[in-house]
Motif scaffolding. Structure first.
Motif, PDB file in Angstrom:
ATOM      1  N   SER A   5     -24.730 -17.674 -60.120  1.00  0.00           N
ATOM      2  CA  SER A   5     -24.311 -17.484 -58.531  1.00  0.00           C
ATOM      3  C   SER A   5     -25.628 -16.774 -57.997  1.00  0.00           C
ATOM      4  O   SER A   5     -26.521 -16.539 -58.624  1.00  0.00           O
ATOM      5  N   LEU A   6     -25.608 -16.962 -56.641  1.00  0.00           N
ATOM      6  CA  LEU A   6     -26.509 -16.554 -55.559  1.00  0.00           C
ATOM      7  C   LEU A   6     -25.777 -15.531 -54.508  1.00  0.00           C
ATOM      8  O   LEU A   6     -24.815 -15.824 -54.381  1.00  0.00           O
ATOM      9  N   THR A   7     -26.494 -14.577 -53.828  1.00  0.00           N
ATOM     10  CA  THR A   7     -26.084 -14.003 -52.863  1.00  0.00           C
ATOM     11  C   THR A   7     -26.758 -14.196 -51.712  1.00  0.00           C
ATOM     12  O   THR A   7     -27.960 -14.221 -51.661  1.00  0.00           O
ATOM     13  N   PHE A   8     -26.054 -14.354 -50.570  1.00  0.00           N
ATOM     14  CA  PHE A   8     -26.507 -14.234 -49.081  1.00  0.00           C
ATOM     15  C   PHE A   8     -25.814 -13.311 -48.258  1.00  0.00           C
ATOM     16  O   PHE A   8     -24.882 -12.724 -48.784  1.00  0.00           O
ATOM     17  N   ASP A   9     -26.637 -13.394 -47.320  1.00  0.00           N
ATOM     18  CA  ASP A   9     -25.716 -12.273 -46.085  1.00  0.00           C
ATOM     19  C   ASP A   9     -24.867 -13.076 -45.632  1.00  0.00           C
ATOM     20  O   ASP A   9     -23.589 -12.435 -45.624  1.00  0.00           O
ATOM     21  N   VAL A  10     -24.731 -14.083 -45.463  1.00  0.00           N
ATOM     22  CA  VAL A  10     -23.706 -14.972 -44.651  1.00  0.00           C
ATOM     23  C   VAL A  10     -23.499 -16.522 -45.608  1.00  0.00           C
ATOM     24  O   VAL A  10     -24.373 -16.840 -45.745  1.00  0.00           O
ATOM     25  N   ALA A  11     -22.327 -16.622 -45.770  1.00  0.00           N
ATOM     26  CA  ALA A  11     -22.007 -18.324 -46.224  1.00  0.00           C
ATOM     27  C   ALA A  11     -21.108 -18.704 -45.327  1.00  0.00           C
ATOM     28  O   ALA A  11     -20.236 -18.101 -44.733  1.00  0.00           O
ATOM     29  N   VAL A  12     -21.645 -19.866 -44.694  1.00  0.00           N
ATOM     30  CA  VAL A  12     -20.786 -20.701 -43.722  1.00  0.00           C
ATOM     31  C   VAL A  12     -20.101 -21.827 -44.298  1.00  0.00           C
ATOM     32  O   VAL A  12     -20.877 -22.793 -44.914  1.00  0.00           O
ATOM     33  N   ILE A  13     -18.695 -21.812 -44.433  1.00  0.00           N
ATOM     34  CA  ILE A  13     -18.264 -23.156 -44.964  1.00  0.00           C
ATOM     35  C   ILE A  13     -17.755 -23.972 -43.939  1.00  0.00           C
ATOM     36  O   ILE A  13     -16.937 -23.817 -42.956  1.00  0.00           O
ATOM     37  N   GLY A  14     -18.567 -25.296 -44.019  1.00  0.00           N
ATOM     38  CA  GLY A  14     -18.235 -26.210 -42.980  1.00  0.00           C
ATOM     39  C   GLY A  14     -19.546 -26.451 -42.061  1.00  0.00           C
ATOM     40  O   GLY A  14     -20.092 -25.508 -41.379  1.00  0.00           O
ATOM     41  N   ALA A  15     -20.114 -27.729 -42.194  1.00  0.00           N
ATOM     42  CA  ALA A  15     -21.307 -28.285 -41.578  1.00  0.00           C
ATOM     43  C   ALA A  15     -21.157 -29.062 -40.185  1.00  0.00           C
ATOM     44  O   ALA A  15     -21.559 -29.957 -39.920  1.00  0.00           O
TER      45      ALA A  15
END
Length: 376
Positions: A5-15
């Motif tokens: 797994s990786l960690t991001f500030d924000v994950a956006v679901i849907g392009a």
């Protein structure tokens, strides 16, 4: 968190338009951002399909830049020759005598199209973003590290490395139709405010069937000889057909005529669960042939696409739907406000601003976001 797994500030679901707009604003502000998209393409319903080296826009028909956000985007896209004016006239199909009449003129606001395909708009918005395609989000759960962990479906492409199976994010933006968002958020509804979930459940959509039909190159000459005036026709009173467009007229080098027809919601609902959509597509072309050129009912080939969530019929009035929880969750899309592409852009911007408010309150790029993309 595991090694996969990786960690991001924000994950956006849907392009789609809302998700890409939101991701661009957040990334340009300085947040580490990942976009997760279940399909293989970008742009959501701003979609283009290829068939035998033919492009056809089976989602958004065109851009009609009446709102501030879309006007600015179209200005940038035009400057980079991604879109160009197509027509400023719509015709109306009259059911009583199968005739056409021009709709009220909208010459002050022409319709814009992308000759390379409307998905070129999504590709532009995706510039510079980290996007994982074919990665459906199966579930999300809170962690002890004050993140959401997103469980991902493996890529569908054969021979491709599976990649991380989880993504961790300090905030999540769900930029997909509300009914699809519910499949992810219902299992964790106890972690979210009751009014947030109630608003999400209240959203309703109408379906649409989209038919792409290709014809013999000989028909190209027939169209030229007839010098037909229409490129887009609406059918407000037909029981099956809602719209048809001469899609290949968007492309100067078209080798054969291609038309795209859309059903009305009632007709689409009747066939939404059908295993074989070809008969429904043929019925729509038969209706188009009765109104327009009779040979429209005899294509060389046709494809039918099922849009289960084509048009929002019951939106929420707010530009985005935010849950004030320890780890932020914000939903956005054209169903927030209900103004189609303009609404999606506005909703993506509102979602980015809400995430920024709940996280680090960094300076945001604002309307200059499109200029930054154009310079990359």
């Amino acid at each position: 968190m595991t090694d996969s797994s990786l960690t991001f500030d924000v994950a956006v679901i849907g392009a789609g338009m809302a998700g890409l707009t939101c991701a661009q604003l957040l990334q340009q502000a300085g947040y580490s951002t990942i976009v997760l998209e279940k399909s293989r393409g970008l742009g959501g319903r701003v979609a283009t399909r290829r068939e035998k080296e033919i492009r056809a826009d089976h989602g958004a028909r065109y851009l009609e830049p009446k709102g501030r956000h879309l006007r600015r985007l179209v200005h940038i896209l035009s400057a980079h020759k991604i879109v160009e004016p197509w027509t400023d006239k719509t015709y109306i199909g009259n059911d009583a005598n199968n005739s056409l009449t021009p709709a009220a003129s909208s010459s002050w606001c022409p319709y814009y199209v992308a000759p390379a395909g409307m998905n070129a708009v999504g590709k532009f918005l995706a510039t510079g973003l980290e996007i994982w395609l074919s990665r459906r989000v199966l579930a999300m759960t809170p962690t002890d590290q004050e993140t959401w962990q997103l469980l991902l479906e493996s890529p569908a492409e054969s021979g491709k490395m599976p990649g991380p199976q989880e993504v961790n994010a300090r905030a999540v933006v769900v930029a997909i139709p509300a009914p699809q968002a519910l499949t992810i958020l219902e299992p964790v509804h106890t972690q979210l405010p009751a009014d947030f979930m109630a608003n999400l459940r209240s959203v309703e959509f109408e379906p649409c069937l989209s038919v792409i039909a290709g014809y013999s190159p000989n028909r190209q000459r027939d169209l030229a000889q007839r010098e037909i005036a229409w490129k887009t026709v609406v059918f407000p009173h037909d029981e099956q057909l809602a719209w048809i467009g001469w899609d290949s007229s968007k492309r100067s080098n078209a080798q054969m005529p291609v038309f795209v027809a859309n059903s009305n919601p009632t007709f689409a609902q009747d066939y939404l669960e059908a295993e074989d959509l070809q008969p429904a597509g043929q019925m729509l072309l038969n209706r188009a042939g009765e109104y327009l050129n009779s040979w429209l009912n005899s294509p060389d080939w046709l494809q039918v696409h099922r849009w289960r969530y084509a048009f929002v019929s019951r939106p929420i009035p707010e530009p985005c739907l935010a849950a004030t929880v320890p780890v932020p969750v914000v939903c956005c899309g054209d169903w927030c406000g209900g103004n189609q592409i303009e609404g999606a852009l506005e909703s993506g911007k509102a979602a980015a601003e809400e995430i920024n408010r709940q996280l680090r309150r960094l300076p945001m790029p604002g309307e200059g976001v499109w200029d930054v993309i154009a310079r990359e």
